[in-house]
Design an enzyme around this catalytic site. Structure first.
Site, PDB file in Angstrom:
ATOM      1  CB  CYS A  91      -0.934   0.021   1.206  1.00  0.00           C
ATOM      2  SG  CYS A  91      -2.170  -1.287   1.188  1.00  0.00           S
ATOM      3  CG  HIS A 349      -6.280   2.073   0.139  1.00  0.00           C
ATOM      4  ND1 HIS A 349      -5.081   2.566  -0.345  1.00  0.00           N
ATOM      5  CD2 HIS A 349      -5.945   1.056   0.989  1.00  0.00           C
ATOM      6  CE1 HIS A 349      -4.079   1.882   0.187  1.00  0.00           C
ATOM      7  NE2 HIS A 349      -4.577   0.959   0.993  1.00  0.00           N
ATOM      8  CB  CYS A 379      -0.496   0.250   7.900  1.00  0.00           C
ATOM      9  SG  CYS A 379      -2.182   0.330   7.249  1.00  0.00           S
TER      10      CYS A 379
END
Length: 394
Positions: A91, A349, A379
């Site tokens: 990510c 996202h 994260c």
């Protein structure tokens, strides 16, 4: 010593990552190419002067295989002499692209570089790069973790249990994210960073996942997203409170920032907007997995020579509400300074694009609010986290 400054930052609107999503008809290479054209056009630079293009992408398979960043640069019509590469830190891929770009500028390897990212989760669904029946971890990892690694949703549940975060707290946090994002759109606070996308169905100008009417009582009706009998037996402390409503959705999108040395910016007549003041990346427990933002925050502040109270704004990626709420507990940061224009729960996202999406939003928020220092952290799967400190220059 050389420094690295951000001179421009843009992003597409975030589309829902499903076949009916607003950006589902756009090939990921074209989505990133559009973002790169907008970045270059708004900055006014000669694209031939760019030393490298570093792009993040997580599921590098299918339409996102074969070094997507390189082909996006070529599709944008820019000189083929400019190189490009695609990286994967899950990510945080495009935030890591920013780190690599800035470190290259500071070291003298680059004068002008693009950091960017893309993910089309409607066209290349999550885990497309792991065909059924394959093992991406290998026997050594299996031996080290004999009970098995776990999905991120279970990690989010374990975080909620460890930090005693209730379903009500998570739903309230998610509601705030949507309301802040809706207000930011209504007030035009995203206008400077957005690069509207033309599609066959019309022009996409806003983030498709934002729900202005979201309320805690609405979210309270959603079922737990990750409830599983086997994991319930393994982790009896979980009360199954993570839902689709207090987690980030899947999305399509692209984003990019232009980074230069101060000397290069002055020579080219570019306006430095923020200095990349500090960087950190860290590993953490791959079972809890998503808690790396806590040590990454401490590490980047130490390296930057700053305290938490010196930071005016924070962007903490809202992969799950429990992640940000645990981070808030551990750091003691003021919630009013965190994700002030909404976060990933509302805005979306798109994995590989999220790092530079957050940075585009953060640079603009710093200017809008007169902030001097800001901190961004994300994260990442596997127990990783990036953190960056920015200093506003204009």
């Amino acid at each position: 010593m050389r420094d690295a400054v951000i001179v421009e930052a843009v992003r597409t609107p975030m589309g829902r990552g499903r076949p009916t999503g607003a950006l589902a008809g756009v090939h990921p290479v074209e989505l990133l190419a559009h973002t790169l054209r907008t970045l270059v056009g708004r900055s006014g630079i000669d694209p031939a002067l760019v030393d490298d293009v570093i792009g993040g992408c997580v599921d590098q398979v299918g339409e996102q295989a074969m070094n997507t960043t390189r082909y996006a640069w070529l599709s944008a019509g820019f000189p083929d002499a400019v190189p490009a590469t695609t990286i994967d830190r899950q990510c945080g891929s495009s935030q890591q692209a920013v780190h690599f770009a800035a470190q290259g500028v500071i070291s003298g390897a680059y004068d002008l570089v693009v950091a960017c990212g893309v993910e089309s989760m409607s066209r290349v669904p999550m885990w497309s790069n792991v065909p059924p029946g394959t093992d991406p971890f290998g026997p050594g990892v299996a031996a080290r973790y004999p009970e098995g690694l776990i999905p991120q949703g279970i990690s989010a549940e374990l975080i909620a249990a460890k930090w005693s975060i209730s379903r009500e707290q998570m739903d309230a946090f998610a509601t705030t994210s949507h309301r802040r994002a809706a207000r930011a759109h209504a007030d035009g606070l995203f206008a400077a960073e957005l690069a509207p996308v033309e599609t066959d169905a019309g022009t996409v100008t806003g983030d498709e996942s934002v729900r202005p009417d979201t309320a805690p009582e609405v979210l309270a009706g959603l079922r737990p997203a990750f409830a599983d009998p086997a994991f319930a037996e393994r982790f009896p402390q979980i009360d199954w409170s993570v839902t689709a409503g207090n987690s980030s959705p899947v999305n399509d999108g692209a984003s990019a920032v232009l980074i230069a040395s101060s000397e290069t910016a002055a020579r080219l007549g570019l306006r430095p907007r923020a200095r990349l003041h500090g960087f950190a990346v860290t590993g953490s427990d791959p079972l809890l997995m998503l808690t790396g933002v806590i040590p990454a925050t401490e590490k980047v502040l130490r390296r930057a020579g700053l305290r938490l109270d010196d930071i005016d704004l924070f962007e903490v990626n809202e992969a799950f509400a429990s992640v940000v709420l645990a981070w808030l507990q551990e750091t003691g940061a003021d919630p009013a300074k965190v994700n002030v224009n909404g976060g990933a729960i509302a805005l979306g996202h798109p994995l590989g694009a999220s790092g530079t999406r957050l940075m585009a939003t953060l640079v603009n928020a710093m200017e809008q609010r007169g902030a001097r220092y800001a901190l961004q952290t994300m994260c990442e799967a596997g127990g990783l986290a990036n953190a960056t400190v920015l200093e506003r220059l204009s």
